[in-house]
Design a protein around this motif. Structure first.
Motif, PDB file in Angstrom:
ATOM      1  N   GLY A  31       0.666  -1.151   0.092  1.00 56.82           N
ATOM      2  CA  GLY A  31      -0.104   0.079  -0.110  1.00 56.82           C
ATOM      3  C   GLY A  31       0.475   1.523   0.246  1.00 56.82           C
ATOM      4  N   LEU A  32       2.177   1.074   0.034  1.00 58.26           N
ATOM      5  CA  LEU A  32       2.892   2.064  -0.347  1.00 58.26           C
ATOM      6  C   LEU A  32       2.976   3.042  -1.293  1.00 58.26           C
ATOM      7  N   PRO A  33       2.844   4.422  -1.901  1.00 54.83           N
ATOM      8  CA  PRO A  33       3.194   5.234  -2.758  1.00 54.83           C
ATOM      9  C   PRO A  33       4.135   4.457  -3.792  1.00 54.83           C
ATOM     10  N   MET A  34       5.475   4.050  -3.423  1.00 59.58           N
ATOM     11  CA  MET A  34       6.652   4.261  -3.922  1.00 59.58           C
ATOM     12  C   MET A  34       6.721   2.817  -3.969  1.00 59.58           C
ATOM     13  N   ALA A  64     -10.521  24.092  14.622  1.00 59.87           N
ATOM     14  CA  ALA A  64     -10.451  24.219  16.161  1.00 59.87           C
ATOM     15  C   ALA A  64     -11.646  23.783  17.150  1.00 59.87           C
ATOM     16  N   ASN A  65     -11.493  21.959  16.217  1.00 58.02           N
ATOM     17  CA  ASN A  65     -12.314  20.817  16.887  1.00 58.02           C
ATOM     18  C   ASN A  65     -11.237  19.853  17.281  1.00 58.02           C
ATOM     19  N   GLY A  66      -9.981  19.872  16.657  1.00 59.84           N
ATOM     20  CA  GLY A  66      -9.036  19.162  17.328  1.00 59.84           C
ATOM     21  C   GLY A  66      -8.891  17.696  16.410  1.00 59.84           C
ATOM     22  N   ASN A  67      -9.118  18.192  14.888  1.00 58.25           N
ATOM     23  CA  ASN A  67      -8.895  17.239  14.127  1.00 58.25           C
ATOM     24  C   ASN A  67      -7.798  17.635  13.078  1.00 58.25           C
ATOM     25  N   VAL A  68      -7.013  16.636  12.660  1.00 56.28           N
ATOM     26  CA  VAL A  68      -5.888  17.196  12.217  1.00 56.28           C
ATOM     27  C   VAL A  68      -6.085  16.613  10.880  1.00 56.28           C
ATOM     28  N   SER A  69      -5.532  17.747   9.941  1.00 57.24           N
ATOM     29  CA  SER A  69      -5.395  18.274   8.741  1.00 57.24           C
ATOM     30  C   SER A  69      -3.964  18.453   8.041  1.00 57.24           C
ATOM     31  N   GLY A  70      -3.671  18.572   6.701  1.00 58.52           N
ATOM     32  CA  GLY A  70      -3.398  19.522   6.030  1.00 58.52           C
ATOM     33  C   GLY A  70      -3.322  19.168   4.828  1.00 58.52           C
ATOM     34  N   LYS A  71      -2.387  20.179   4.047  1.00 59.63           N
ATOM     35  CA  LYS A  71      -2.387  20.303   2.113  1.00 59.63           C
ATOM     36  C   LYS A  71      -1.381  19.081   2.121  1.00 59.63           C
ATOM     37  N   GLY A  72      -1.318  18.136   1.382  1.00 55.40           N
ATOM     38  CA  GLY A  72       0.052  17.572   1.145  1.00 55.40           C
ATOM     39  C   GLY A  72      -0.356  16.179   2.748  1.00 55.40           C
ATOM     40  N   TYR A  73      -0.920  15.815   3.294  1.00 61.41           N
ATOM     41  CA  TYR A  73      -0.895  14.837   4.531  1.00 61.41           C
ATOM     42  C   TYR A  73      -1.780  13.805   4.632  1.00 61.41           C
ATOM     43  N   ASN A  74      -1.147  12.585   4.820  1.00 65.04           N
ATOM     44  CA  ASN A  74      -2.061  11.730   4.478  1.00 65.04           C
ATOM     45  C   ASN A  74      -1.852  10.693   5.907  1.00 65.04           C
ATOM     46  N   PRO A  75      -3.106  10.779   6.487  1.00 66.18           N
ATOM     47  CA  PRO A  75      -3.149   9.525   7.621  1.00 66.18           C
ATOM     48  C   PRO A  75      -3.232   8.426   7.584  1.00 66.18           C
ATOM     49  N   ASN A  76      -2.562   7.734   9.034  1.00 63.94           N
ATOM     50  CA  ASN A  76      -2.657   6.250   8.450  1.00 63.94           C
ATOM     51  C   ASN A  76      -2.999   6.089  10.156  1.00 63.94           C
ATOM     52  N   ASP A  77      -4.103   4.858   9.661  1.00 62.05           N
ATOM     53  CA  ASP A  77      -4.283   5.071  11.440  1.00 62.05           C
ATOM     54  C   ASP A  77      -3.790   3.721  11.112  1.00 62.05           C
ATOM     55  N   ILE A  78      -3.496   2.925  13.045  1.00 58.64           N
ATOM     56  CA  ILE A  78      -3.613   2.136  13.390  1.00 58.64           C
ATOM     57  C   ILE A  78      -4.321   0.794  12.636  1.00 58.64           C
ATOM     58  N   SER A  87       3.594  12.558   4.480  1.00 64.22           N
ATOM     59  CA  SER A  87       3.755  12.737   3.056  1.00 64.22           C
ATOM     60  C   SER A  87       2.482  12.671   1.766  1.00 64.22           C
ATOM     61  N   VAL A  88       2.374  13.212   1.163  1.00 68.62           N
ATOM     62  CA  VAL A  88       2.038  12.278  -0.099  1.00 68.62           C
ATOM     63  C   VAL A  88       3.015  12.302  -0.971  1.00 68.62           C
ATOM     64  N   LEU A  89       3.115  11.722  -1.372  1.00 70.79           N
ATOM     65  CA  LEU A  89       4.755  11.034  -2.388  1.00 70.79           C
ATOM     66  C   LEU A  89       4.400  12.185  -3.789  1.00 70.79           C
ATOM     67  N   THR A  90       5.909  12.518  -4.211  1.00 72.56           N
ATOM     68  CA  THR A  90       6.191  14.091  -4.452  1.00 72.56           C
ATOM     69  C   THR A  90       7.440  13.649  -4.728  1.00 72.56           C
ATOM     70  N   THR A  91       7.712  14.563  -6.154  1.00 70.53           N
ATOM     71  CA  THR A  91       8.977  14.093  -6.873  1.00 70.53           C
ATOM     72  C   THR A  91       9.351  15.837  -7.022  1.00 70.53           C
ATOM     73  N   SER A  92      10.904  15.558  -6.473  1.00 74.35           N
ATOM     74  CA  SER A  92      11.470  17.010  -6.474  1.00 74.35           C
ATOM     75  C   SER A  92      12.440  16.629  -7.917  1.00 74.35           C
ATOM     76  N   GLY A  93      13.079  17.520  -8.240  1.00 72.33           N
ATOM     77  CA  GLY A  93      13.908  17.984  -9.793  1.00 72.33           C
ATOM     78  C   GLY A  93      14.818  18.853  -9.058  1.00 72.33           C
ATOM     79  N   VAL A  94      16.521  18.805 -10.092  1.00 70.97           N
ATOM     80  CA  VAL A  94      16.576  20.119 -10.182  1.00 70.97           C
ATOM     81  C   VAL A  94      17.610  19.808 -11.598  1.00 70.97           C
ATOM     82  N   GLN A  95      18.003  20.433 -12.078  1.00 70.01           N
ATOM     83  CA  GLN A  95      19.112  20.621 -13.147  1.00 70.01           C
ATOM     84  C   GLN A  95      20.538  20.673 -12.912  1.00 70.01           C
ATOM     85  N   LEU A  96      21.214  20.114 -13.071  1.00 73.59           N
ATOM     86  CA  LEU A  96      23.100  19.942 -12.962  1.00 73.59           C
ATOM     87  C   LEU A  96      23.877  20.188 -13.854  1.00 73.59           C
TER      88      LEU A  96
END
Length: 208
Positions: A15-18, A147-161, A173-182
């Motif tokens: 179930g991993l995205p990688m 305000a209700n004590g709920n945890v969430s965020g853009k780019g965040y994935n919970p993984n309950d027991i 985090s959600v799976l992300t690809t980062s790159g740079v020109q060398l």
């Protein structure tokens, strides 16, 4: 510590995205194996952190794990990484000083150096591991508490027991690809690392 890093495979079957890659943890790498069966998996190695992660998290870090490389490409290349950050600090410690974090740090030395050292690059290193283009992977950057004590965020994935993502960490985090020109002939530093912030417990991980 060598027990805090390793390689993994068959991630998609879990179930991993990688599917495969490198795994660095602030605890024991074997503890990353799922399913998530407890919210507080911890190994405190009493090892130091890393100054780049101190700056990233805004805290003194501990139990840093990662890989630092100095290299020079022989041709212009595009360097990219798939990356995933997970932590046991979710959800209880979101918004606290326990702001575990991870980075893929890059620095450039344009002039040839006969024998470059890691210390030459660190002052100019920039973190290219941004989630969805603008979120630096730390616990507090990825999630917040409403305000209700709920945890969430853009780019965040919970993984309950016993959640769908078959690794130990309570959130990621959600799976992300980062790159740079060398550029050919330039000398580069790359540091891939993760650490606990403020203390050495409640493990975190960086998969690449």
């Amino acid at each position: 510590d060598s027990l805090s890093m390793g390689v993994f495979g068959n991630g998609s079957d879990s179930g991993l995205p990688m599917n495969s890659g490198l795994l660095f943890t602030s605890g024991k790498v074997v503890d990353a194996i799922g399913p998530n069966d407890r919210p507080d998996t911890s190994t405190d190695w009493n090892n130091p952190g890393h100054e780049l992660l101190d700056d990233l998290t805004g805290m003194a870090t501990n139990d840093a794990s990662g890989l630092e490389i100095i290299f020079s490409p022989k041709e212009n290349v595009w360097l990219s990484f798939d990356h995933l950050f997970g932590s046991e600090e979710f959800d209880e410690y979101v918004g606290s000083e326990y702001n575990d974090g991870a980075g893929i740090f890059l620095a450039t030395m344009t002039l040839p150096s006969k024998d470059p050292s890691f210390d030459e690059f660190i002052p100019d290193a920039q973190n290219i591991a941004e989630i969805l283009g603008d979120i630096i992977p730390t616990v507090n950057n990825l999630a917040g508490v409403d305000a209700n004590g709920n945890v969430s965020g853009k780019g965040y994935n919970p993984n309950d027991i016993d959640g769908n993502m078959n690794w130990e960490y309570v959130g990621s985090s959600v799976l992300t690809t980062s790159g740079v020109q060398l550029q050919s002939g330039s000398i580069y530093y790359v540091g891939m690392m993760v650490a606990d912030a403020s203390d050495g417990i409640y493990d975190s991980a960086l998969a690449i």
